[in-house]
Design a protein around this motif. Structure first.
Motif, PDB file in Angstrom:
ATOM      1  N   ASN A 100       0.561  -1.085   0.379  1.00  0.00           N
ATOM      2  CA  ASN A 100       0.267   0.507  -0.291  1.00  0.00           C
ATOM      3  C   ASN A 100       0.806   1.382  -0.019  1.00  0.00           C
ATOM      4  OD1 ASN A 100       0.845  -0.495   2.879  1.00  0.00           O
ATOM      5  ND2 ASN A 100      -0.732   0.879   3.203  1.00  0.00           N
ATOM      6  N   GLU A 146      -2.009   4.241   0.392  1.00  0.00           N
ATOM      7  CA  GLU A 146      -3.531   3.668  -0.088  1.00  0.00           C
ATOM      8  C   GLU A 146      -4.435   2.682   1.093  1.00  0.00           C
ATOM      9  OE1 GLU A 146      -4.703   0.127  -3.465  1.00  0.00           O
ATOM     10  OE2 GLU A 146      -3.156   0.228  -3.299  1.00  0.00           O
ATOM     11  N   SER A 147      -5.376   2.721   0.833  1.00  0.00           N
ATOM     12  CA  SER A 147      -5.977   1.295   2.133  1.00  0.00           C
ATOM     13  C   SER A 147      -5.793   0.664   2.555  1.00  0.00           C
ATOM     14  CB  SER A 147      -7.275   2.190   1.978  1.00  0.00           C
ATOM     15  OG  SER A 147      -8.275   1.122   2.667  1.00  0.00           O
ATOM     16  N   HIS A 149      -7.434  -1.527   3.061  1.00  0.00           N
ATOM     17  CA  HIS A 149      -8.141  -2.822   3.293  1.00  0.00           C
ATOM     18  C   HIS A 149      -8.148  -2.901   1.274  1.00  0.00           C
ATOM     19  CE1 HIS A 149     -11.247  -3.159   6.650  1.00  0.00           C
ATOM     20  NE2 HIS A 149      -9.387  -2.490   6.877  1.00  0.00           N
ATOM     21  N   GLU A 150      -7.876  -2.145   0.924  1.00  0.00           N
ATOM     22  CA  GLU A 150      -7.915  -1.865  -0.901  1.00  0.00           C
ATOM     23  C   GLU A 150      -6.547  -3.019  -0.470  1.00  0.00           C
ATOM     24  OE1 GLU A 150      -8.048   1.896  -2.267  1.00  0.00           O
ATOM     25  OE2 GLU A 150     -10.334   2.232  -1.999  1.00  0.00           O
ATOM     26  N   ARG A 154      -6.857  -6.333  -3.588  1.00  0.00           N
ATOM     27  CA  ARG A 154      -6.224  -6.449  -4.225  1.00  0.00           C
ATOM     28  C   ARG A 154      -5.277  -7.765  -4.201  1.00  0.00           C
ATOM     29  NH1 ARG A 154      -4.149  -2.071  -5.023  1.00  0.00           N
ATOM     30  NH2 ARG A 154      -2.378  -2.811  -4.267  1.00  0.00           N
TER      31      ARG A 154
END
Length: 445
Positions: A100, A146-147, A149-150, A154
């Motif tokens: 992330n 980045e989050s 969770h995102e 991925r």
């Protein structure tokens, strides 16, 4: 039935005095199939060897234990300048798992591995890493974040064909619980950041969460029992290293790193008449820093906790080592834009005895107590606050230079919502360094 064993530790913070015991433990207990993970904040710029080598000393130590993989913590991510972090792992012999954090153009750094797949006991083990998303700070250093969770979603898609999924997390225990709730397909979260001592781990939504305190006091062990292609049991334990023997060659390596660090820091930057320090009274060294910070940030006034200066400067030479010793914190300058009402509240709060005597751990603070605030260009007369001799007006806004730790939430939650600008990668001691040089020219010869 077969067993998969993982050893993990987290948040060493360059407390190298425990490192020879950790090496001793791994030397004795590790086998060929054992997995070993570092969960971030291995490096901390409060340690002279970390500071002068830009973290390379930490990577050399990690290379010696040959970890299966590591991830980064906030100390590597947001206290290292962009070029330091981008070069930190050039000589690493291990993968850095991180899903992330990116360059600002969206590309993944060369030193990052997004996912890793290993085979143990006939099982495919999928690994990925996520770190705490300091959304206001990473962009100041030239990174995108980045989050988690995102990034996890991925990574799980990339690891869909794996039998076991392990997350290397520097998110903190409560964020790990939320991750487990959102992604029950995870088998294990090896955690860090909040320094939780989880003796037996915690199971949340079927996901085992493990964390091993801080400073290398503990090594965590996770064992997965597998049978017929599935995990039938998960177990977490902690090993206290306090009574472990010290690994001799590692001790010698650390002595060499320390001697070299001291040599590199023994550089005179100014000669001064000396500055006294007092956490609960007038503090000339804190006044100098508050003055310099206000100018550095182009602010109207400055507020710093006197406790950020750990000691006085004696008369005579000022060296880089002295500055590092008295101001070791990975704390950045910050400008708050506050209306007069909020500013008065801030000034009154930081003068409260409960605040000034507070023992703080974390937030970049490496001192003991916050101490009284040292003010620049701000005065109180008869309970009325002034800036540059003029009463603070409720409706007017003011630019106040201060320390980033005040804005993170735990100390003064209302400041987290105020307009602010962080100055990065400069640390407080960089400001102190430049201020002293400006006031005291070093004469040659």
């Amino acid at each position: 039935m077969d067993t998969i064993t993982m050893f993990h530790y987290n948040d060493l913070h360059s407390k190298f005095q425990t490192w020879p015991q950790l090496v001793s433990f791994l030397t004795e207990r590790r086998q060929a199939e054992t997995l070993v993970f570092d969960l971030g904040d291995h490096a901390d710029r409060t340690n002279p060897a970390t500071e002068v080598t830009k973290g390379r000393a930490n990577v050399r130590l990690l290379n010696e234990i040959e970890p299966t993989a590591v991830t980064i913590g906030n100390n590597e991510g947001i206290t290292f300048p962009h070029d330091w972090l981008d070069a930190l792992y050039e000589d690493a012999t291990f993968p850095v798992l991180l899903s992330n954090v990116y360059h600002q153009d969206g590309t993944r750094p060369d030193w990052v591995t997004e996912t890793l797949v290993l085979e143990r006991a006939g099982m495919r083990i999928g690994l990925f890493g996520v770190t705490a998303p300091y959304e206001e700070l990473y962009p100041e250093l030239g990174w995108q974040v980045e989050s988690p969770h995102e990034a996890t979603a991925r990574s799980l898609e990339l690891l869909a064909d794996c039998d076991i999924i392990v997350a290397l997390s520097h998110l903190g225990f409560y964020a790990d619980e939320r991750l487990a709730t959102a992604f029950p397909q995870l088998d294990v979260i090896l955690g860090a950041h909040t320094h939780h001592v989880l003796d037996d781990g915690v199971v949340k939504n079927g996901v085992l969460i493990a964390q091993a305190g801080k400073f290398g006091k503990y090594v965590g062990e996770v064992t997965l029992t597998v049978d017929s292609g599935r995990v039938i049991a998960k177990r977490a334990t902690l090993h206290d290293l306090s009574d472990r023997p010290f690994d001799g060659p590692t001790e010698q390596t650390l002595r060499q790193e320390y001697v070299e660090a001291q040599r590199l820091l023994d550089v005179t930057v100014a000669v001064t008449p000396g500055y006294a320090s007092d956490w609960f009274g007038p503090s000339p060294i804190a006044e100098l820093l508050a003055d310099g910070l206000t100018e550095w940030c182009d602010a109207e006034a400055g507020v710093i906790p006197s406790g950020v200066l750990l000691d006085r400067l004696p008369p005579g030479d000022v060296t880089l080592d002295m500055l590092h010793r008295i101001c070791p914190h990975p704390i950045n300058p910050c400008v708050l834009t506050l209306d007069g009402t909020t500013l008065i509240r801030f000034l009154e709060d930081v003068h409260e005895e409960a605040f000034t005597s507070m023992h703080v751990r974390g937030l970049g603070f490496r001192g003991t107590v916050l101490g009284l605030p040292t003010l620049h260009n701000i005065e109180s007369t008869g309970g009325r606050w002034t800036i540059s001799g003029k009463l603070i007006e409720a409706a007017r806004t003011y630019r106040i230079a201060t320390v980033d730790m005040f804005t993170f939430g735990p100390l003064l939650p209302y400041l987290a919502e105020q307009r602010k600008r962080y100055f990065m990668p400069e640390l407080l001691r960089d400001v102190l360094h430049e201020t002293i040089k400006r006031h005291h020219v070093l004469r040659k010869g």
